[in-house]
Scaffold this motif. Structure first.
Motif, PDB file in Angstrom:
ATOM      1  N   ASP A 197       0.806  -1.218   0.000  1.00  0.00           N
ATOM      2  CA  ASP A 197       0.000   0.000   0.000  1.00  0.00           C
ATOM      3  C   ASP A 197       0.840   1.269   0.000  1.00  0.00           C
ATOM      4  N   PHE A 198       2.120   1.126   0.251  1.00  0.00           N
ATOM      5  CA  PHE A 198       3.026   2.285   0.317  1.00  0.00           C
ATOM      6  C   PHE A 198       3.055   2.995  -1.034  1.00  0.00           C
ATOM      7  N   LYS A 199       2.739   4.284  -1.045  1.00  0.00           N
ATOM      8  CA  LYS A 199       2.696   5.039  -2.295  1.00  0.00           C
ATOM      9  C   LYS A 199       3.081   6.483  -2.030  1.00  0.00           C
ATOM     10  N   GLY A 200       2.993   7.328  -3.046  1.00  0.00           N
ATOM     11  CA  GLY A 200       3.224   8.757  -2.857  1.00  0.00           C
ATOM     12  C   GLY A 200       4.687   9.152  -3.002  1.00  0.00           C
ATOM     13  N   PHE A 201       4.967  10.357  -2.544  1.00  0.00           N
ATOM     14  CA  PHE A 201       6.311  10.929  -2.693  1.00  0.00           C
ATOM     15  C   PHE A 201       7.404  10.001  -2.169  1.00  0.00           C
ATOM     16  N   HIS A 202       7.165   9.437  -0.989  1.00  0.00           N
ATOM     17  CA  HIS A 202       8.263   8.703  -0.350  1.00  0.00           C
ATOM     18  C   HIS A 202       8.507   7.327  -0.971  1.00  0.00           C
ATOM     19  N   LYS A 203       7.478   6.785  -1.593  1.00  0.00           N
ATOM     20  CA  LYS A 203       7.681   5.534  -2.326  1.00  0.00           C
ATOM     21  C   LYS A 203       8.667   5.775  -3.473  1.00  0.00           C
ATOM     22  N   ILE A 204       8.429   6.868  -4.184  1.00  0.00           N
ATOM     23  CA  ILE A 204       9.331   7.187  -5.305  1.00  0.00           C
ATOM     24  C   ILE A 204      10.708   7.583  -4.769  1.00  0.00           C
ATOM     25  N   GLU A 205      10.695   8.294  -3.630  1.00  0.00           N
ATOM     26  CA  GLU A 205      11.978   8.685  -3.014  1.00  0.00           C
ATOM     27  C   GLU A 205      12.834   7.438  -2.735  1.00  0.00           C
ATOM     28  N   GLN A 206      12.197   6.415  -2.199  1.00  0.00           N
ATOM     29  CA  GLN A 206      12.931   5.193  -1.857  1.00  0.00           C
ATOM     30  C   GLN A 206      13.550   4.566  -3.107  1.00  0.00           C
ATOM     31  N   SER A 207      12.725   4.510  -4.160  1.00  0.00           N
ATOM     32  CA  SER A 207      13.195   3.903  -5.401  1.00  0.00           C
ATOM     33  C   SER A 207      14.343   4.716  -6.010  1.00  0.00           C
ATOM     34  N   LEU A 208      14.133   6.029  -5.963  1.00  0.00           N
ATOM     35  CA  LEU A 208      15.067   6.946  -6.624  1.00  0.00           C
ATOM     36  C   LEU A 208      16.413   7.033  -5.901  1.00  0.00           C
ATOM     37  N   PHE A 209      16.377   7.105  -4.561  1.00  0.00           N
ATOM     38  CA  PHE A 209      17.599   7.378  -3.825  1.00  0.00           C
ATOM     39  C   PHE A 209      18.204   6.135  -3.169  1.00  0.00           C
ATOM     40  N   GLU A 210      17.395   5.104  -2.972  1.00  0.00           N
ATOM     41  CA  GLU A 210      17.946   3.908  -2.351  1.00  0.00           C
ATOM     42  C   GLU A 210      18.255   2.846  -3.406  1.00  0.00           C
ATOM     43  N   ALA A 211      17.203   2.487  -4.177  1.00  0.00           N
ATOM     44  CA  ALA A 211      17.417   1.475  -5.221  1.00  0.00           C
ATOM     45  C   ALA A 211      18.107   2.079  -6.447  1.00  0.00           C
ATOM     46  N   ARG A 212      18.031   3.407  -6.561  1.00  0.00           N
ATOM     47  CA  ARG A 212      18.662   4.139  -7.673  1.00  0.00           C
ATOM     48  C   ARG A 212      18.121   3.717  -9.032  1.00  0.00           C
ATOM     49  N   LYS A 213      16.847   3.432  -9.076  1.00  0.00           N
ATOM     50  CA  LYS A 213      16.214   3.152 -10.357  1.00  0.00           C
ATOM     51  C   LYS A 213      14.736   3.507 -10.248  1.00  0.00           C
ATOM     52  N   LEU A 214      14.113   3.681 -11.392  1.00  0.00           N
ATOM     53  CA  LEU A 214      12.742   4.164 -11.401  1.00  0.00           C
ATOM     54  C   LEU A 214      11.768   3.160 -12.005  1.00  0.00           C
ATOM     55  N   ASP A 215      12.213   1.914 -12.125  1.00  0.00           N
ATOM     56  CA  ASP A 215      11.354   0.888 -12.733  1.00  0.00           C
ATOM     57  C   ASP A 215      10.042   0.769 -11.963  1.00  0.00           C
ATOM     58  N   GLY A 216       8.943   0.776 -12.677  1.00  0.00           N
ATOM     59  CA  GLY A 216       7.630   0.570 -12.059  1.00  0.00           C
ATOM     60  C   GLY A 216       7.084   1.782 -11.338  1.00  0.00           C
TER      61      GLY A 216
END
Lengths: 399, 384
Positions: free
Chosen positions: B217-236
């Protein structure tokens, strides 16, 4: 009979009107039973409460740094603190109202419904307050100089010093915490908490009506402590008198706090005879070695008490007649990073000159007890005399 | 910030209650003047004979009792009583001293009581109705209107920024998205208490991983933040970005119709300060991107905007509270200033928060705490 002059009960009649509790409590208190008022230690007195008044079982001690540069703000806070401490001592809420739905209550509320618990709130001023920030340099007592290095110590700066200290003692830990929490809140923007210590069991008696408690090592501690009834010795050793260079401090005292860690696990593995030799007392009865009753005068001329026994090195006989008024507490803060118990004695003592503590502590450099303890925090504070109605804590400093 | 409906109910209850407001016996704060017809000043002089109030009758509202002791040795306090209960008092007035206390009083019969005097109870009356609305005060009407306009403007910028951020996310441009992230978020941080009015909207826009029982259910700004800055990719992340745009657009439509009450605005200002202390100073909010100082500034700006629109009314009711907030806010601004950098980490204007030490965080936290305590007193004072 359980008197329990409950704040909640006092306020219940006012609930519909939602009026703040402080002022309402007063009238009810005068009509209330005497047993409850016996839980109130008078705040207005010649000397601050919490020094020679009977020692309560619980402590919250806090040291603050003053962050304002405005002397008037500091004075204003001391006035506010005086009023708040007076109110809380009586078992009242912090003044200022509690019924405005758009404002936070002026009292945090966790002592509501509890009895006053013999709360005492005592203030002290640290060496660092007397720098050039508030024009107090000329008011600094000569005796208020930082303590020298005293073995066995390895002080943590996070538990050392401070511009101000508050010692809150009561029979209930929630009452002591409430006092410090509310004073810290009232001080927001003017002071910040530097460090804080909870104490859970007194390790000394300051009245002959009290039995001698035991410290975390299981020994009776403070059998030979000064008692309030020994007025001549108290005057000679505790209250600052004419000898001071600072008139504002006369009738006050000096507070030394030492956060003393005990190496509890290793102590618990020490054999009984050695434990007794370390203290110089029998563990069970508390009597000095060679004696039979706890209050027997130790025979320091006898070899029953080893040369490096704590009781010998700390004794007035060994230190030129010096006494300290001790008001220490046991403490624990859980475990350290290695999984050992982190706890021991939060030593507090009052004296007319910090040299008294330095002298005794230097004598204790040879103490057999040092194998099992270390001083890990420290504070030295000058406690002003008591306040009269209309005055505030430390008023003499600012006039 | 509560819904308008909820607050209105609370305000009505408060009007019915007889409310002790500040300035109690020992607080030492100076009584404030209230205009005629809305309470006012009452002088009480302590003498050996008594404590007659002047005037002995006054209209309902904020009443300031000014108590002085000219020369009465035995009479040192005055209390306001109602039906045997004490509502307020000034104690410990030795000869030559004066003091006072303030109360919000409703219509009724009261007494001034001065123990020790020859006649120790004196009648005091309050007339009229206590009902008055903040809408009678033009300064507050202006404040609420101005605040509403400002919120609309901020949310418009939030929508624009979020769309740009979503475009970069969908294009897979991590460099561009990293910068656009903060540029969009800061507008949300300015108005967050307003967004919290509408149920799950805040959670869906600004929720953090730990706010959701089910990680899916995690969504919104911080979901993308996690992907962008931790996983360093934007897939999905495309659909997540689209839903974020939908949600901020929904917010845009809601704030266009929203109205605010003065106390709501003031309490929202306190909430923004609390946000700084709880989740920015700790580095918890931007745990992957470390742009916490930009959020910090956003919360602070939003709080100060709310305070500023209320300031004209507050200056009149409680200049001491206004000054306390201004002083503490200046201290926070000064504490924050040393971390400014141009263009700064990810063009935020500030350093990377992971480079700020624990001791430095403590200093920031203490300044913010002091501001929060001062700000928390505004709501009650401004709605008087």
């Amino acid at each position: 009979m359980t008197p329990a002059l409950s704040r909640r009960r006092m306020l219940s009649g006012l609930g519909a009107l939602g009026v703040g509790g402080l002022v309402a409590a007063d009238t009810t208190l005068t009509a209330a039973n005497a047993a409850s008022t016996s839980q109130v230690v008078p705040f207005w007195a010649d000397h601050q409460a919490g020094i020679t008044t009977p020692q309560q079982d619980r402590l919250t001690f806090a040291a603050f740094d003053v962050i304002t540069k405005d002397r008037n703000e500091l004075v204003g806070l001391l006035k506010t603190w005086t009023a708040a401490a007076d109110a809380m001592t009586k078992g009242h809420q912090v003044p200022g109202g509690a019924s405005d739905l758009q404002a936070p209550p002026s009292d945090t509320g966790e002592a509501d419904g509890l009895t006053p618990g013999n709360l005492t709130v005592t203030i002290g001023f640290g060496t660092s307050l007397f720098d050039d920030r508030f024009g107090l340099a000329a008011k600094k007592p000569k005796a208020l100089t930082p303590l020298p290095k005293l073995a066995p110590e390895n002080l943590d700066p996070a538990y050392t010093n401070g511009d101000l200290c508050i010692q809150a003692c009561a029979d209930d830990p929630q009452v002591t915490f409430h006092a410090v929490r509310n004073l810290a809140r009232l001080g927001a923007g003017i002071v910040v908490l530097r460090w804080m210590q909870l104490g859970f069991g007194r390790t000394a008696s300051t009245s002959s009506a009290q039995a001698t408690p035991r410290n975390l090592m299981g020994f009776k501690d403070g059998t030979r402590n000064l008692r309030a009834e020994q007025t001549d010795l108290i005057d000679q050793n505790v209250w600052v008198g004419e000898e001071t260079d600072q008139a504002w401090l006369r009738g006050g005292s000096y507070l030394v706090a030492r956060r003393i860690r005990m190496y509890i696990e290793t102590w618990d593995r020490d054999y009984l005879a050695d434990q007794q030799n370390v203290f110089g007392r029998y563990k069970n009865s508390g009597a000095p070695l060679g004696g039979s009753d706890e209050f027997d005068t130790p025979n320091l001329g006898s070899s029953d008490i080893p040369d490096d026994a704590h009781i010998r090195l700390a004794s007035p006989e060994h230190n030129g007649g010096i006494h300290l008024l001790r008001r220490g507490y046991s403490f624990t803060d859980g475990t350290d990073s290695t999984g050992n118990l982190l706890g021991g004695l939060f030593f507090i003592a009052f004296m007319k000159d910090p040299k008294q503590f330095v002298t005794v502590q230097k004598a204790l450099a040879a103490d057999a007890l040092n194998e099992y303890i270390q001083h890990i925090g420290s504070g030295l504070f000058a406690c002003p005399p008591g306040v009269a109605p209309g005055q505030f804590w430390g008023q003499g400093l600012f006039t | 910030m509560r819904t308008t409906i909820g607050l209105t109910a609370i305000a009505a209850a408060a009007t019915l209650a007889l409310t002790a407001c500040g300035g109690s016996s020992t607080s030492g704060s100076a009584p404030q003047n209230a205009p005629a017809g809305e309470g006012g000043d009452v002088t009480v002089t302590l003498t050996a004979d008594g404590c007659q109030p002047q005037p002995s009758s006054i209209s309902s509202g904020a009443v300031n009792f000014k108590v002085s002791n000219k020369d009465a040795g035995a009479v040192t306090e005055a209390e306001l009583m109602s039906g045997g209960q004490m509502l307020g008092e000034q104690e410990n007035l030795t000869p030559g001293l004066d003091g006072g206390f303030s109360l919000e009083l409703a219509k009724g019969d009261y007494q001034i009581y001065c123990p020790g005097a020859k006649k120790d109870h004196w009648d005091f009356h309050v007339t009229g109705d206590a009902t008055k609305s903040w809408k009678d005060n033009p300064a507050l009407v202006t404040a609420t209107t101005d605040y509403g306009k400002w919120v609309v403007d901020q949310v418009n910028q939030l929508v624009t920024g979020t769309k740009a951020f979503a475009d970069a996310v969908k294009a897979g441009d991590t460099a561009k998205a990293s910068v656009a992230y903060g540029q969009a978020r800061v507008f949300y941080e300015k108005v967050e208490p307003v967004a919290e009015i509408w149920g799950d909207l805040d959670k869906n826009i600004d929720g953090r991983a730990d706010d959701f029982d089910n990680p899916a259910d995690f969504k919104g700004f911080h979901k993308i933040e996690q992907s962008l800055f931790e996983a360093r990719k934007l897939d999905g992340m495309g659909p997540v970005a689209d839903e974020l745009v939908t949600n901020v657009t929904k917010l845009q439509q809601l704030v266009a119709k929203a109205t605010y009450q003065p106390a709501e605005i003031a309490n929202g200002a306190t909430e923004l300060i609390d946000e700084i202390q709880k989740s920015k100073v700790t580095g918890e909010e931007e745990r992957y991107s470390h742009i916490d100082l930009l959020d910090f500034k956003g919360n602070l700006d939003g709080s100060m905007e709310a305070f500023t629109v209320l300031l004209p009314a507050l200056q009149k009711n409680a200049p001491d509270v206004a000054k306390a907030v201004q002083d503490r806010a200046a201290a926070v601004t000064a504490a924050l200033k040393q971390y400014e950098q141009s263009p700064g980490y990810l063009n935020t204007g500030y350093v990377d928060y992971s480079t700020v030490s624990k001791d430095q965080q403590k200093t920031l936290s203490q300044a913010v705490n002091a501001l929060g305590e001062a700000m928390s007193k505004v709501a009650a004072k401004v709605s008087q």
